[in-house]
Design a protein around this motif. Structure first.
Motif, PDB file in Angstrom:
ATOM      1  N   ARG A  14       0.807  -1.228   0.000  1.00 12.52           N
ATOM      2  CA  ARG A  14       0.000   0.000   0.000  1.00 12.52           C
ATOM      3  C   ARG A  14       0.843   1.283   0.000  1.00 12.52           C
ATOM      4  N   ARG A  15       2.185   1.161  -0.006  1.00 12.81           N
ATOM      5  CA  ARG A  15       3.044   2.343   0.079  1.00 12.81           C
ATOM      6  C   ARG A  15       2.742   3.301  -1.076  1.00 12.81           C
ATOM      7  N   ARG A  16       2.910   4.567  -0.769  1.00  9.14           N
ATOM      8  CA  ARG A  16       2.636   5.599  -1.764  1.00  9.14           C
ATOM      9  C   ARG A  16       3.476   6.816  -1.426  1.00  9.14           C
ATOM     10  N   SER A  17       4.261   7.257  -2.396  1.00 13.12           N
ATOM     11  CA  SER A  17       5.024   8.489  -2.201  1.00 13.12           C
ATOM     12  C   SER A  17       4.062   9.644  -2.007  1.00 13.12           C
ATOM     13  N   ARG A  18       4.506  10.634  -1.257  1.00 14.18           N
ATOM     14  CA  ARG A  18       3.713  11.845  -1.059  1.00 14.18           C
ATOM     15  C   ARG A  18       4.286  12.929  -1.951  1.00 14.18           C
ATOM     16  N   ASN A 127      11.187   4.427   1.389  1.00 16.33           N
ATOM     17  CA  ASN A 127      10.323   3.523   2.145  1.00 16.33           C
ATOM     18  C   ASN A 127      10.557   3.635   3.647  1.00 16.33           C
ATOM     19  N   ASN A 137       9.188  11.881  -0.821  1.00 16.32           N
ATOM     20  CA  ASN A 137       9.120  11.805  -2.269  1.00 16.32           C
ATOM     21  C   ASN A 137      10.531  11.751  -2.833  1.00 16.32           C
ATOM     22  N   THR A 174      -3.191  13.569   2.129  1.00 14.04           N
ATOM     23  CA  THR A 174      -2.946  12.225   1.615  1.00 14.04           C
ATOM     24  C   THR A 174      -3.350  12.192   0.150  1.00 14.04           C
ATOM     25  N   GLU A 177      -5.240   7.503  -4.521  1.00 15.28           N
ATOM     26  CA  GLU A 177      -4.572   6.358  -5.138  1.00 15.28           C
ATOM     27  C   GLU A 177      -4.478   6.615  -6.637  1.00 15.28           C
ATOM     28  N   ARG A 178      -3.450   6.083  -7.256  1.00 16.31           N
ATOM     29  CA  ARG A 178      -3.273   6.247  -8.693  1.00 16.31           C
ATOM     30  C   ARG A 178      -3.306   4.875  -9.362  1.00 16.31           C
ATOM     31  N   ARG A 180      -2.228   1.553 -11.070  1.00 17.02           N
ATOM     32  CA  ARG A 180      -1.020   0.744 -10.917  1.00 17.02           C
ATOM     33  C   ARG A 180      -0.827  -0.130 -12.163  1.00 17.02           C
TER      34      ARG A 180
END
Length: 192
Positions: A14-18, A127, A137, A174, A177-178, A180
């Protein structure tokens, strides 16, 4: 799978760069940053060459970089919008770690493997920051590939280059989601 390993795996799923433009202060202090750098330094490193190093850019250094980015953009003929976009994050980011690829002579380890290791450090640091609860980021940008910029802004030697600029701070929102990758489209299975 033990719970701690499952938690780590779930984080990776579920990781996601900000986005760097959504980061603000405070950023991590030195005591908080050192475990993240320690985690990043545990990256794969064929031959134990350590073909990378860190330059931690705190607020005053980041603000100084904006003028160097501007002058680099003018020298390269970038338009005002490109220059403004590139400098904006350096006016708001509380902390950035420049991961520097340091090519080392080795009869056994090809240069490309050293580049891969430096890239792995960037992802590991990103991470580690996210897993520590910070927004983070991984950026680069047109200026980061310019040899004169590398020398003036960070004092890099000819055998060094910027692998990534990892901005770390407090996230203000936040991101949604994009999309994948379609794993079926990009995965081949070879059984013979």
């Amino acid at each position: 799978m033990p719970d701690s390993e499952q938690d780590a795996f779930d984080f990776l799923l579920r990781r996601r760069s900000r986005p760097a433009k959504t980061l603000t202060g405070p950023g991590p202090d030195r005591a908080a940053l050192m475990p993240m750098l320690t985690a990043a330094a545990r990256t794969p490193d064929h031959g134990k060459l350590e073909p990378w190093r860190f330059i931690v850019l705190e607020e005053a250094a980041l603000r100084r970089m904006t003028s160097i980015i501007r002058s680099t953009g003018e020298r390269l003929g970038k338009d005002a919008a490109d220059i403004e976009k590139a400098t904006h994050v350096y006016t708001t980011s509380p902390l950035c770690v420049a991961v520097i690829e340091v090519q080392k002579d080795s009869p056994k380890i090809p240069a490309i493997e050293q580049t891969y290791s430096a890239g792995a450090v960037c992802l590991a640091l990103l991470n580690a920051a996210l897993a520590s609860g910070w927004g983070a980021n991984w950026l680069s940008g047109w200026f980061s590939h310019d040899r004169a910029f590398m020398s003036e802004a960070l004092g890099l030697a000819a055998h060094e280059r910027i692998a990534g600029l990892i901005h770390i701070g407090t996230e203000t929102s936040t991101p949604p989601e994009r999309p994948r990758p379609d794993l079926e489209a990009i995965t081949s299975w070879v059984s013979e």
